[in-house]
Scaffold this motif. Structure first.
Motif, PDB file in Angstrom:
ATOM      1  N   THR A  11       3.401 -11.657   0.436  1.00 26.14           N
ATOM      2  CA  THR A  11       4.825 -11.386   0.238  1.00 26.14           C
ATOM      3  C   THR A  11       5.537 -11.011   1.530  1.00 26.14           C
ATOM      4  OG1 THR A  11       4.107 -10.447  -1.843  1.00 26.14           O
ATOM      5  CG2 THR A  11       6.392 -10.081  -1.239  1.00 26.14           C
ATOM      6  N   GLY A  12       4.920 -10.151   2.298  1.00 25.77           N
ATOM      7  CA  GLY A  12       5.490  -9.823   3.599  1.00 25.77           C
ATOM      8  C   GLY A  12       6.503  -8.698   3.607  1.00 25.77           C
ATOM      9  N   SER A  13       6.375  -7.739   2.680  1.00 23.56           N
ATOM     10  CA  SER A  13       7.343  -6.633   2.719  1.00 23.56           C
ATOM     11  C   SER A  13       7.133  -5.784   3.975  1.00 23.56           C
ATOM     12  CB  SER A  13       7.256  -5.776   1.452  1.00 23.56           C
ATOM     13  OG  SER A  13       6.054  -5.061   1.400  1.00 23.56           O
ATOM     14  N   ASN A  14       5.902  -5.703   4.464  1.00 23.78           N
ATOM     15  CA  ASN A  14       5.672  -4.966   5.715  1.00 23.78           C
ATOM     16  C   ASN A  14       6.231  -5.727   6.920  1.00 23.78           C
ATOM     17  OD1 ASN A  14       4.076  -2.319   5.455  1.00 23.78           O
ATOM     18  ND2 ASN A  14       3.080  -3.686   3.985  1.00 23.78           N
ATOM     19  N   GLY A  88      -1.050  -7.146   5.536  1.00 22.00           N
ATOM     20  CA  GLY A  88      -1.419  -7.889   4.337  1.00 22.00           C
ATOM     21  C   GLY A  88      -2.067  -9.219   4.683  1.00 22.00           C
ATOM     22  N   ILE A 108      -2.973  -2.271   8.417  1.00 21.68           N
ATOM     23  CA  ILE A 108      -2.522  -1.262   7.458  1.00 21.68           C
ATOM     24  C   ILE A 108      -3.305  -1.473   6.174  1.00 21.68           C
ATOM     25  CG2 ILE A 108      -0.572  -2.630   6.533  1.00 21.68           C
ATOM     26  CD1 ILE A 108       0.954   0.176   6.565  1.00 21.68           C
ATOM     27  N   HIS A 109      -3.753  -0.346   5.590  1.00 23.74           N
ATOM     28  CA  HIS A 109      -4.563  -0.429   4.370  1.00 23.74           C
ATOM     29  C   HIS A 109      -4.002   0.555   3.348  1.00 23.74           C
ATOM     30  CE1 HIS A 109      -8.068  -1.336   1.964  1.00 23.74           C
ATOM     31  NE2 HIS A 109      -8.149  -0.039   1.710  1.00 23.74           N
ATOM     32  N   PRO A 110      -3.868   0.115   2.077  1.00 26.40           N
ATOM     33  CA  PRO A 110      -3.190   0.955   1.084  1.00 26.40           C
ATOM     34  C   PRO A 110      -4.073   1.989   0.399  1.00 26.40           C
ATOM     35  CG  PRO A 110      -3.636  -1.191   0.142  1.00 26.40           C
ATOM     36  CD  PRO A 110      -4.175  -1.223   1.544  1.00 26.40           C
ATOM     37  N   HIS A 171       3.866   1.186  -1.027  1.00 24.64           N
ATOM     38  CA  HIS A 171       4.657   0.284  -0.193  1.00 24.64           C
ATOM     39  C   HIS A 171       5.758   1.041   0.544  1.00 24.64           C
ATOM     40  CE1 HIS A 171       3.612  -3.989  -1.676  1.00 24.64           C
ATOM     41  NE2 HIS A 171       3.365  -3.886  -0.396  1.00 24.64           N
ATOM     42  N   GLU A 174       4.324   2.788   3.419  1.00 27.19           N
ATOM     43  CA  GLU A 174       3.917   1.806   4.441  1.00 27.19           C
ATOM     44  C   GLU A 174       5.104   1.385   5.298  1.00 27.19           C
ATOM     45  OE1 GLU A 174       0.069  -0.516   2.623  1.00 27.19           O
ATOM     46  OE2 GLU A 174       2.007  -1.449   2.283  1.00 27.19           O
TER      47      GLU A 174
HETATM   48  C1  GAR Z   1       0.011  -3.974   1.793  1.00 28.35           C
HETATM   49  O1  GAR Z   1       0.069  -2.985   0.805  1.00 28.35           O
HETATM   50  C2  GAR Z   1      -1.166  -3.747   2.700  1.00 28.35           C
HETATM   51  O2  GAR Z   1      -1.495  -2.396   2.861  1.00 28.35           O
HETATM   52  C3  GAR Z   1      -2.268  -4.476   1.968  1.00 28.35           C
HETATM   53  O3  GAR Z   1      -1.651  -5.633   1.492  1.00 28.35           O
HETATM   54  C4  GAR Z   1      -0.287  -5.335   1.158  1.00 28.35           C
HETATM   55  C5  GAR Z   1       0.600  -6.436   1.696  1.00 28.35           C
HETATM   56  O4  GAR Z   1       1.904  -6.263   1.228  1.00 28.35           O
HETATM   57  N1  GAR Z   1      -3.369  -4.771   2.830  1.00 28.35           N
HETATM   58  C6  GAR Z   1      -4.632  -4.721   2.446  1.00 28.35           C
HETATM   59  O5  GAR Z   1      -4.979  -4.473   1.300  1.00 28.35           O
HETATM   60  C7  GAR Z   1      -5.650  -5.007   3.533  1.00 28.35           C
HETATM   61  N2  GAR Z   1      -6.952  -4.575   3.175  1.00 28.35           N
HETATM   62  P1  GAR Z   1       3.114  -7.052   1.866  1.00 28.35           P
HETATM   63  O6  GAR Z   1       2.695  -8.532   1.914  1.00 28.35           O
HETATM   64  O7  GAR Z   1       4.258  -6.837   0.921  1.00 28.35           O
HETATM   65  O8  GAR Z   1       3.357  -6.508   3.251  1.00 28.35           O
END
Ligand code: GAR
Length: 190
Positions: A11-14, A88, A108-110, A171, A174
């Motif tokens: 998705t790429g919210s980060n 992600g 980054i790890h949740p 999120h 993050e």
């Molecule tokens: C994030 O919550 C990140 O911490 C996680 O994937 C998500 C991506 O969200 N990463 C992991 O689980 C890595 N082990 P995003 O695509 O909305 O940024």
């Protein structure tokens, strides 16, 4: 100015949060490249909207991991990328990419590592019934979520929270912690 490559798979919210931080001057860096290993991922549409150059690839089209990582190294060096930010990116980084970027790849790890490494860390924490989980930012090494921890922030899990509520809360944390931590690393010259 520090040049960043963001790696994402979904998705790429980060990625969004990092771009916003760049625009608002919260982060003194340029997102020079978005790398994506999922050719139809939403994050690619976002990158196109923002005008970030992208490199999208399908790992299946390469003979093995060494081959696509060698290609990535070539592009990253050509773009003079200083820091690789995994946001992600759901794939372990191999030797071929790690060696030339030693100490220059963060993830980054949740969850609050070392608890709940690997896939679906939010679901793992929820199912375990812990009352505090959170977010970890760490350097990447050859292991699964094992590198040296740079920053952590907690998320309280209230009794009435659903899994989705927890995902949302994680999120939210993050999206501030990642740009702020990147900025700290830049200020420290790391
Ligand atoms: C994030 O919550 C990140 O911490 C996680 O994937 C998500 C991506 O969200 N990463 C992991 O689980 C890595 N082990 P995003 O695509 O909305 O940024």
């Amino acid at each position: 100015m520090t040049k960043i490559a963001v790696f994402a798979s979904g998705t790429g919210s980060n990625y969004d949060a990092i771009i916003e931080a760049e625009k608002n001057g919260v982060m003194d860096a340029e997102v020079a490249l978005l790398v994506c290993d999922t050719p139809n991922a939403k994050v690619l549409d976002k990158a196109n909207e923002y005008g970030t150059p992208t490199f999208a690839f399908d790992p299946k089209q390469y003979r093995n991991k060494e081959m696509f990582e060698a290609k990535l190294v070539e592009i990253l060096q050509l773009e003079k990328v200083d820091l690789i930010v995994l946001a992600g990116y759901m794939r372990l980084i191999g030797e071929t990419l790690l060696r030339p970027f030693e100490g220059k790849i963060i993830n980054i790890h949740p969850s609050l590592l070392p608890s709940f490494p690997g896939l679906d860390a939010v679901g793992q924490a929820f199912d375990a019934g812990v009352k505090v989980s959170g977010v970890t930012i760490h350097y990447v090494d050859e292991g699964m979520d094992t590198g040296k921890i740079i920053a952590q922030a907690p998320v309280q899990i209230e009794d009435d929270m659903t899994r989705e509520d927890l995902q949302k809360a994680v999120h939210q944390v993050e999206h501030t912690l990642y740009p702020a931590t990147i900025q700290k690393l830049i200020t420290r010259g790391e």
